[in-house]
Design an enzyme around this catalytic site. Structure first.
Site, PDB file in Angstrom:
ATOM      1  N   TYR A   7       0.845  -1.187   0.000  1.00  0.00           N
ATOM      2  CA  TYR A   7       0.000   0.000   0.000  1.00  0.00           C
ATOM      3  C   TYR A   7       0.884   1.241   0.000  1.00  0.00           C
ATOM      4  O   TYR A   7       1.221   1.813   1.037  1.00  0.00           O
ATOM      5  CB  TYR A   7      -0.933  -0.002   1.204  1.00  0.00           C
ATOM      6  CG  TYR A   7      -1.951  -1.130   1.202  1.00  0.00           C
ATOM      7  CD1 TYR A   7      -2.203  -1.865   0.042  1.00  0.00           C
ATOM      8  CD2 TYR A   7      -2.663  -1.462   2.349  1.00  0.00           C
ATOM      9  CE1 TYR A   7      -3.125  -2.901   0.033  1.00  0.00           C
ATOM     10  CE2 TYR A   7      -3.600  -2.492   2.348  1.00  0.00           C
ATOM     11  CZ  TYR A   7      -3.820  -3.206   1.188  1.00  0.00           C
ATOM     12  OH  TYR A   7      -4.735  -4.231   1.186  1.00  0.00           O
TER      13      TYR A   7
ATOM     14  N   HIS B 286      -0.588 -12.315   0.611  1.00  0.00           N
ATOM     15  CA  HIS B 286      -1.458 -11.354  -0.062  1.00  0.00           C
ATOM     16  C   HIS B 286      -2.206 -11.920  -1.265  1.00  0.00           C
ATOM     17  O   HIS B 286      -3.406 -11.676  -1.428  1.00  0.00           O
ATOM     18  CB  HIS B 286      -0.627 -10.135  -0.495  1.00  0.00           C
ATOM     19  CG  HIS B 286      -1.432  -8.891  -0.638  1.00  0.00           C
ATOM     20  ND1 HIS B 286      -0.907  -7.637  -0.455  1.00  0.00           N
ATOM     21  CD2 HIS B 286      -2.744  -8.684  -0.941  1.00  0.00           C
ATOM     22  CE1 HIS B 286      -1.845  -6.719  -0.644  1.00  0.00           C
ATOM     23  NE2 HIS B 286      -2.957  -7.336  -0.946  1.00  0.00           N
TER      24      HIS B 286
ATOM     25  N   SER C 203     -12.879  -4.314   0.414  1.00  0.00           N
ATOM     26  CA  SER C 203     -13.804  -3.506  -0.402  1.00  0.00           C
ATOM     27  C   SER C 203     -15.253  -3.891  -0.130  1.00  0.00           C
ATOM     28  O   SER C 203     -16.041  -4.114  -1.060  1.00  0.00           O
ATOM     29  CB  SER C 203     -13.488  -3.638  -1.900  1.00  0.00           C
ATOM     30  OG  SER C 203     -12.274  -3.015  -2.226  1.00  0.00           O
ATOM     31  N   PRO C 204     -15.663  -3.968   1.145  1.00  0.00           N
ATOM     32  CA  PRO C 204     -17.043  -4.386   1.444  1.00  0.00           C
ATOM     33  C   PRO C 204     -18.102  -3.404   0.962  1.00  0.00           C
ATOM     34  O   PRO C 204     -19.265  -3.782   0.801  1.00  0.00           O
ATOM     35  CB  PRO C 204     -17.043  -4.491   2.972  1.00  0.00           C
ATOM     36  CG  PRO C 204     -15.986  -3.527   3.411  1.00  0.00           C
ATOM     37  CD  PRO C 204     -14.918  -3.633   2.359  1.00  0.00           C
ATOM     38  N   LEU C 205     -17.698  -2.152   0.718  1.00  0.00           N
ATOM     39  CA  LEU C 205     -18.646  -1.145   0.232  1.00  0.00           C
ATOM     40  C   LEU C 205     -18.556  -0.951  -1.278  1.00  0.00           C
ATOM     41  O   LEU C 205     -19.202  -0.068  -1.829  1.00  0.00           O
ATOM     42  CB  LEU C 205     -18.401   0.191   0.941  1.00  0.00           C
ATOM     43  CG  LEU C 205     -18.552   0.161   2.459  1.00  0.00           C
ATOM     44  CD1 LEU C 205     -18.198   1.518   3.059  1.00  0.00           C
ATOM     45  CD2 LEU C 205     -19.957  -0.254   2.862  1.00  0.00           C
ATOM     46  N   GLY C 206     -17.771  -1.773  -1.949  1.00  0.00           N
ATOM     47  CA  GLY C 206     -17.672  -1.692  -3.402  1.00  0.00           C
ATOM     48  C   GLY C 206     -16.354  -1.178  -3.921  1.00  0.00           C
ATOM     49  O   GLY C 206     -16.120  -1.168  -5.127  1.00  0.00           O
TER      50      GLY C 206
END
Length: 319
Positions: free
Chosen positions: A88, A163, A243-246
């Protein structure tokens, strides 16, 4: 489970937005930490919602001061799981940017951080040109872990995750490196990411039954990891949806399912994002979403998802 009696100092604004209600609006003192429902990774209790650190270090990242405030806000809200990775970062000369950022945020936080689990990952690389590459070799993963230890300033990583599978390296070799790190005490718990059911079973075997987590993409629009979620539920392994919200820049649309989530959000008087995370939590007690955030208000809204009780009818509509 611990349940908070406050609303964390933040509230939802117009549908789809999340705004500040005022510093310490809930009335808690600075030395107090809001508790939230807890779940487990291995034998470690963590908050039911984690913080994903990626948006604070890749493209579009904010300045460091805002990122530190975001991490501190998450800690204030009772979040005790922070997810990061050595990949990251933006530029080739700043590998581990997010790990270093999190280490600084924890060091400058005024409260107790002894119960915070920092989960990092190795095996992904960013050469600095915007692309992502993979290296799952045994030697590389061990070197990557050593470098992560130094950046985080700790003796053992709480949760280290492979990863992404490397098609050029046998998966057993990559998992063998993780097992060696576990046996050597370099890491306290081991997980994998972006894995399929066969790889989950293989990891559990190679790690001698010590696999504690699987981190896969999962959201209303990306449901292909449902078999992995169900397998984790059966095996008693934590499932960490990334990315649970997209995903970055798409959270407002919730992957094309905004209509259902907006309808339920209006009914409960909360944001669609909070509804989405509550939907994740209702899937299984093994699910611990790790929404990414780069602003205090977004992670504080997300942190309230465990307090939202969705009805059977709500869940049927969302599914």
């Amino acid at each position: 489970m611990l349940i908070s009696s406050c609303f964390f100092c933040w509230t939802s604004g117009p549908l789809g937005t999340r705004v500040e209600a005022g510093s310490r609006a809930c009335g808690i003192r600075d030395e107090e930490v809001c508790a939230m429902q807890s779940r487990r990774i291995g034998d470690v209790p963590v908050s039911a919602i984690g913080l994903g650190g990626m948006p604070m270090s890749i493209e579009g990242r904010p300045d460091e001061e805002r990122s530190i405030r975001t991490i501190h806000a998450a800690l204030d809200a009772g979040i005790t799981l922070i997810d990061t990775a050595d990949a990251y970062h933006l530029h080739a000369d700043e590998v581990g940017h997010n790990e270093s950022l999190i280490a600084r945020a924890l060091a400058t936080y005024g409260g107790d951080t002894s119960n915070v689990l920092v989960a990092t990952k190795g095996g992904h690389l960013r050469p600095g040109d915007g692309t992502w590459t993979i290296n799952g070799s045994r030697d590389y993963l061990k070197r990557a872990c050593e470098a992560s230890l130094k950046r985080l300033g700790i003796e053992a990583i709480g949760l280290y995750q492979h990863h992404r599978p490397d098609p050029k390296v046998p998966y057993a070799e990559s998992l063998g490196a993780v097992r060696d790190l576990l046996d050597a005490g370099k890491i306290r718990m081991a997980g994998i990411s972006n894995a399929n059911p066969e790889q989950i079973r293989q990891a559990q075997e190679i790690l001698g039954g010590r696999l504690v987590s699987v981190q896969n993409q999962f959201s209303p629009a990306f449901r292909s990891s449902e078999p992995e979620l169900e397998l984790c539920d059966q095996l008693g392994i934590a499932f960490l949806p990334w990315s649970p919200l997209g995903g970055i820049g798409r959270a407002d649309q919730l992957g094309g399912h905004a209509a259902a989530f907006t309808m339920i959000a209006e009914r409960h008087g909360v944001s669609p994002q909070r509804v989405c995370l509550a939907w994740h939590l209702a899937k299984s007690p093994r699910v611990i979403p790790i929404p990414g955030a780069s602003r205090p208000e977004t992670i504080l809204d997300s942190a309230q998802a465990p307090e939202l009780n969705l009805t059977t009818e709500d869940l049927a509509s969302l599914d």
